[in-house]
Motif scaffolding. Structure first.
Motif, PDB file in Angstrom:
ATOM      1  N   ILE A  51     -10.454  -6.054  -8.879  1.00 14.98           N
ATOM      2  CA  ILE A  51     -10.376  -5.693 -10.296  1.00 14.98           C
ATOM      3  C   ILE A  51      -9.113  -6.276 -10.915  1.00 14.98           C
ATOM      4  O   ILE A  51      -9.120  -6.743 -12.066  1.00 14.98           O
ATOM      5  CB  ILE A  51     -10.417  -4.163 -10.466  1.00 14.98           C
ATOM      6  CG1 ILE A  51     -11.771  -3.621  -9.981  1.00 14.98           C
ATOM      7  CG2 ILE A  51     -10.179  -3.764 -11.922  1.00 14.98           C
ATOM      8  CD1 ILE A  51     -11.932  -2.128 -10.130  1.00 14.98           C
ATOM      9  N   GLU A  52      -8.004  -6.266 -10.166  1.00 11.60           N
ATOM     10  CA  GLU A  52      -6.769  -6.867 -10.669  1.00 11.60           C
ATOM     11  C   GLU A  52      -6.954  -8.356 -10.930  1.00 11.60           C
ATOM     12  O   GLU A  52      -6.420  -8.896 -11.902  1.00 11.60           O
ATOM     13  CB  GLU A  52      -5.631  -6.635  -9.675  1.00 11.60           C
ATOM     14  CG  GLU A  52      -5.156  -5.198  -9.599  1.00 11.60           C
ATOM     15  CD  GLU A  52      -3.881  -5.065  -8.794  1.00 11.60           C
ATOM     16  OE1 GLU A  52      -3.375  -6.098  -8.310  1.00 11.60           O
ATOM     17  OE2 GLU A  52      -3.376  -3.935  -8.662  1.00 11.60           O
ATOM     18  N   LEU A  56      -6.338 -10.288 -14.495  1.00 14.09           N
ATOM     19  CA  LEU A  56      -5.482 -11.465 -14.660  1.00 14.09           C
ATOM     20  C   LEU A  56      -6.268 -12.652 -15.194  1.00 14.09           C
ATOM     21  O   LEU A  56      -5.750 -13.448 -15.992  1.00 14.09           O
ATOM     22  CB  LEU A  56      -4.828 -11.811 -13.323  1.00 14.09           C
ATOM     23  CG  LEU A  56      -3.858 -10.761 -12.761  1.00 14.09           C
ATOM     24  CD1 LEU A  56      -3.344 -11.200 -11.401  1.00 14.09           C
ATOM     25  CD2 LEU A  56      -2.699 -10.528 -13.719  1.00 14.09           C
ATOM     26  N   LYS A  57      -7.522 -12.774 -14.786  1.00 13.84           N
ATOM     27  CA  LYS A  57      -8.363 -13.866 -15.265  1.00 13.84           C
ATOM     28  C   LYS A  57      -8.582 -13.766 -16.770  1.00 13.84           C
ATOM     29  O   LYS A  57      -8.495 -14.771 -17.496  1.00 13.84           O
ATOM     30  CB  LYS A  57      -9.701 -13.848 -14.529  1.00 13.84           C
ATOM     31  CG  LYS A  57     -10.647 -14.966 -14.928  1.00 13.84           C
ATOM     32  CD  LYS A  57     -11.952 -14.882 -14.151  1.00 13.84           C
ATOM     33  CE  LYS A  57     -12.926 -15.973 -14.588  1.00 13.84           C
ATOM     34  NZ  LYS A  57     -14.214 -15.883 -13.835  1.00 13.84           N
ATOM     35  N   GLU A  58      -8.873 -12.545 -17.248  1.00 14.78           N
ATOM     36  CA  GLU A  58      -9.078 -12.362 -18.695  1.00 14.78           C
ATOM     37  C   GLU A  58      -7.767 -12.494 -19.455  1.00 14.78           C
ATOM     38  O   GLU A  58      -7.759 -12.934 -20.607  1.00 14.78           O
ATOM     39  CB  GLU A  58      -9.713 -10.988 -18.963  1.00 14.78           C
ATOM     40  CG  GLU A  58     -11.100 -10.805 -18.372  1.00 14.78           C
ATOM     41  CD  GLU A  58     -12.099 -11.830 -18.872  1.00 14.78           C
ATOM     42  OE1 GLU A  58     -11.959 -12.268 -20.037  1.00 14.78           O
ATOM     43  OE2 GLU A  58     -13.012 -12.195 -18.123  1.00 14.78           O
ATOM     44  N   ARG A  59      -6.658 -12.131 -18.801  1.00 14.05           N
ATOM     45  CA  ARG A  59      -5.350 -12.259 -19.451  1.00 14.05           C
ATOM     46  C   ARG A  59      -5.014 -13.717 -19.703  1.00 14.05           C
ATOM     47  O   ARG A  59      -4.405 -14.064 -20.733  1.00 14.05           O
ATOM     48  CB  ARG A  59      -4.272 -11.610 -18.579  1.00 14.05           C
ATOM     49  CG  ARG A  59      -2.870 -11.663 -19.188  1.00 14.05           C
ATOM     50  CD  ARG A  59      -2.830 -10.989 -20.544  1.00 14.05           C
ATOM     51  NE  ARG A  59      -1.474 -10.855 -21.031  1.00 14.05           N
ATOM     52  CZ  ARG A  59      -1.148 -10.382 -22.230  1.00 14.05           C
ATOM     53  NH1 ARG A  59      -2.106  -9.989 -23.072  1.00 14.05           N
ATOM     54  NH2 ARG A  59       0.103 -10.286 -22.610  1.00 14.05           N
ATOM     55  N   GLU A  60      -5.400 -14.593 -18.779  1.00 14.70           N
ATOM     56  CA  GLU A  60      -5.144 -16.024 -18.955  1.00 14.70           C
ATOM     57  C   GLU A  60      -5.891 -16.576 -20.161  1.00 14.70           C
ATOM     58  O   GLU A  60      -5.521 -17.621 -20.689  1.00 14.70           O
ATOM     59  CB  GLU A  60      -5.554 -16.783 -17.688  1.00 14.70           C
ATOM     60  CG  GLU A  60      -4.672 -16.512 -16.483  1.00 14.70           C
ATOM     61  CD  GLU A  60      -3.230 -16.921 -16.699  1.00 14.70           C
ATOM     62  OE1 GLU A  60      -3.007 -17.891 -17.465  1.00 14.70           O
ATOM     63  OE2 GLU A  60      -2.329 -16.298 -16.119  1.00 14.70           O
ATOM     64  N   HIS A  69     -10.094  -4.206 -21.371  1.00 12.99           N
ATOM     65  CA  HIS A  69     -10.798  -2.963 -21.043  1.00 12.99           C
ATOM     66  C   HIS A  69     -12.258  -3.034 -21.469  1.00 12.99           C
ATOM     67  O   HIS A  69     -13.154  -2.642 -20.704  1.00 12.99           O
ATOM     68  CB  HIS A  69     -10.096  -1.783 -21.721  1.00 12.99           C
ATOM     69  CG  HIS A  69     -10.785  -0.466 -21.516  1.00 12.99           C
ATOM     70  ND1 HIS A  69     -10.748   0.215 -20.323  1.00 12.99           N
ATOM     71  CD2 HIS A  69     -11.550   0.287 -22.352  1.00 12.99           C
ATOM     72  CE1 HIS A  69     -11.443   1.327 -20.423  1.00 12.99           C
ATOM     73  NE2 HIS A  69     -11.944   1.389 -21.642  1.00 12.99           N
ATOM     74  N   GLN A  70     -12.530  -3.539 -22.667  1.00 11.02           N
ATOM     75  CA  GLN A  70     -13.907  -3.650 -23.141  1.00 11.02           C
ATOM     76  C   GLN A  70     -14.710  -4.639 -22.300  1.00 11.02           C
ATOM     77  O   GLN A  70     -15.884  -4.398 -21.993  1.00 11.02           O
ATOM     78  CB  GLN A  70     -13.904  -4.073 -24.612  1.00 11.02           C
ATOM     79  CG  GLN A  70     -13.342  -3.020 -25.559  1.00 11.02           C
ATOM     80  CD  GLN A  70     -13.319  -3.482 -26.999  1.00 11.02           C
ATOM     81  OE1 GLN A  70     -13.633  -4.631 -27.289  1.00 11.02           O
ATOM     82  NE2 GLN A  70     -12.948  -2.599 -27.896  1.00 11.02           N
ATOM     83  N   MET A 102      -1.556 -19.073 -23.102  1.00  9.94           N
ATOM     84  CA  MET A 102      -2.461 -17.959 -23.378  1.00  9.94           C
ATOM     85  C   MET A 102      -2.857 -17.924 -24.855  1.00  9.94           C
ATOM     86  O   MET A 102      -4.023 -17.730 -25.202  1.00  9.94           O
ATOM     87  CB  MET A 102      -1.815 -16.632 -22.988  1.00  9.94           C
ATOM     88  CG  MET A 102      -1.653 -16.413 -21.505  1.00  9.94           C
ATOM     89  SD  MET A 102      -0.868 -14.820 -21.183  1.00  9.94           S
ATOM     90  CE  MET A 102      -0.676 -14.904 -19.397  1.00  9.94           C
ATOM     91  N   LYS A 103      -1.867 -18.120 -25.733  1.00  7.48           N
ATOM     92  CA  LYS A 103      -2.149 -18.090 -27.163  1.00  7.48           C
ATOM     93  C   LYS A 103      -3.077 -19.239 -27.564  1.00  7.48           C
ATOM     94  O   LYS A 103      -3.989 -19.061 -28.378  1.00  7.48           O
ATOM     95  CB  LYS A 103      -0.845 -18.160 -27.952  1.00  7.48           C
ATOM     96  CG  LYS A 103       0.039 -16.931 -27.785  1.00  7.48           C
ATOM     97  CD  LYS A 103       1.335 -17.079 -28.561  1.00  7.48           C
ATOM     98  CE  LYS A 103       2.225 -15.862 -28.369  1.00  7.48           C
ATOM     99  NZ  LYS A 103       3.513 -15.994 -29.102  1.00  7.48           N
ATOM    100  N   GLU A 104      -2.837 -20.421 -26.996  1.00 12.16           N
ATOM    101  CA  GLU A 104      -3.686 -21.557 -27.298  1.00 12.16           C
ATOM    102  C   GLU A 104      -5.111 -21.336 -26.787  1.00 12.16           C
ATOM    103  O   GLU A 104      -6.086 -21.673 -27.459  1.00 12.16           O
ATOM    104  CB  GLU A 104      -3.099 -22.828 -26.666  1.00 12.16           C
ATOM    105  CG  GLU A 104      -1.818 -23.308 -27.325  1.00 12.16           C
ATOM    106  CD  GLU A 104      -2.045 -23.784 -28.751  1.00 12.16           C
ATOM    107  OE1 GLU A 104      -3.156 -24.253 -29.042  1.00 12.16           O
ATOM    108  OE2 GLU A 104      -1.112 -23.686 -29.568  1.00 12.16           O
ATOM    109  N   GLU A 105      -5.242 -20.758 -25.598  1.00 14.51           N
ATOM    110  CA  GLU A 105      -6.563 -20.490 -25.043  1.00 14.51           C
ATOM    111  C   GLU A 105      -7.303 -19.456 -25.875  1.00 14.51           C
ATOM    112  O   GLU A 105      -8.501 -19.587 -26.143  1.00 14.51           O
ATOM    113  CB  GLU A 105      -6.434 -20.000 -23.602  1.00 14.51           C
ATOM    114  CG  GLU A 105      -7.756 -19.696 -22.909  1.00 14.51           C
ATOM    115  CD  GLU A 105      -8.600 -20.931 -22.675  1.00 14.51           C
ATOM    116  OE1 GLU A 105      -9.801 -20.787 -22.370  1.00 14.51           O
ATOM    117  OE2 GLU A 105      -8.065 -22.050 -22.810  1.00 14.51           O
TER     118      GLU A 105
END
Length: 290
Positions: A51-52, A56-60, A69-70, A102-105
């Motif tokens: 799950i972690e 991290l994958k979605e955070r990237e 969370h959604q 991250m912002k660009e992605e």
């Protein structure tokens, strides 16, 4: 005869007795009365590594803790860490602050197609904006999440029927001028935009409009206007460039100046989020919802 006599006779306490009795009531098996070995508490509370990795994958991709969370709710169902736990995981992994990548992605994902999402909101015009006019006026606006193309209509109230017609006019202008049709619409939880429950949606003018047009209605989280940030940023630009420090002789002059501002905003004004391009120029090169 009494539970008190039982745990007093066996030299235990009410908490221990109730723990084992509750465990037996839940399972209905006598094996649940046998003392069980408990592992280290920190191991049972730790979020599983898989799950972690998803977090991290979605955070990237630039998602915040609420968006992660959604996304996890759709993937995993009920066994999902709460947003505060997700933030603690990001902080432990050194990902709590967004990097430039991250912002660009995130921006690249949001800008996939024109018409993917319409940000809709209402704006209250101050009474001293129109000279010798004590009426209260409002502006209903739509901003395309991808291209930032915007259109707005002036109204004298924000009743559901009025907002519905103003939204329809904005949809038609954006479609006729820029060829954009919307798949989803994002609004706040105001009564002019309809109830969140599905029972009375068909009887609400705004909800009925979206149903007839095949547009899915989404709501922001309560007390989080940041979710509808693109239209909120449009209000700031509108206030700074058109309304602030300006007095209009009549409501007709205000409507005319608003119309000219919208043409300037869409056709001539460079947009920082679009790498200096105008919304109309950017719309010519991006994909569209069909």
């Amino acid at each position: 005869k009494l539970a008190k006599e039982f745990y007093a006779h066996h030299g235990t306490c009410p908490q221990t007795f109730l723990k084992y009795y509750g465990r037996y009531k839940q399972s209905g098996e006598t094996e649940s009365l046998i003392p069980q070995k408990r592992g280290a508490r920190f191991k049972s509370r730790r979020t599983p590594e898989e799950i972690e990795e998803l977090i991290l994958k979605e955070r990237e991709k630039g998602c915040n803790k609420y968006e992660i969370h959604q996304i996890l709710c759709k993937i995993l169902g009920e066994k999902v860490p709460c947003p505060s736990t997700i933030y603690n995981i990001l902080r432990r992994k050194g990902k709590n602050r967004k990097t430039v990548q991250m912002k660009e992605e995130k921006r690249r994902i949001v800008k996939e197609k024109a018409g993917e999402l319409a940000h809709i909101d209402c704006y209250h015009v101050s009474k001293d904006t129109i000279e010798n006019d004590n009426k209260r006026y409002y502006i209903v606006s739509i901003v395309d999440s991808c291209t930032r193309i915007a259109w707005a209509e002036v109204t004298e109230d924000i009743q559901a029927l009025t907002v519905m017609f103003a939204t329809l006019h904005c949809f038609n202008h954006i479609n006729n001028r820029f060829g954009i049709q919307f798949a989803e619409a994002l609004t706040d939880n105001g009564p002019e935009f309809g109830p969140k429950t599905s029972e009375n949606k068909a009887n609400h003018p705004f909800e009925r409009l979206l149903m007839e047009m095949g547009v899915k209605h989404r709501y922001i989280r309560p007390y989080r206007p940041q979710t509808n940030g693109k239209v909120e940023r449009f209000w700031r630009t509108l206030h700074e460039d058109l309304i602030e420090g300006t007095y209009f002789e009549s409501i007709d002059q205000f409507k005319q100046d608003l119309y000219e501002f919208l043409l300037y905003y869409n056709k001539l004004r460079p947009h920082q989020a679009l790498d200096g391009q105008t919304p109309e120029k950017f719309a010519e090169t991006c994909q569209r919802i069909i």
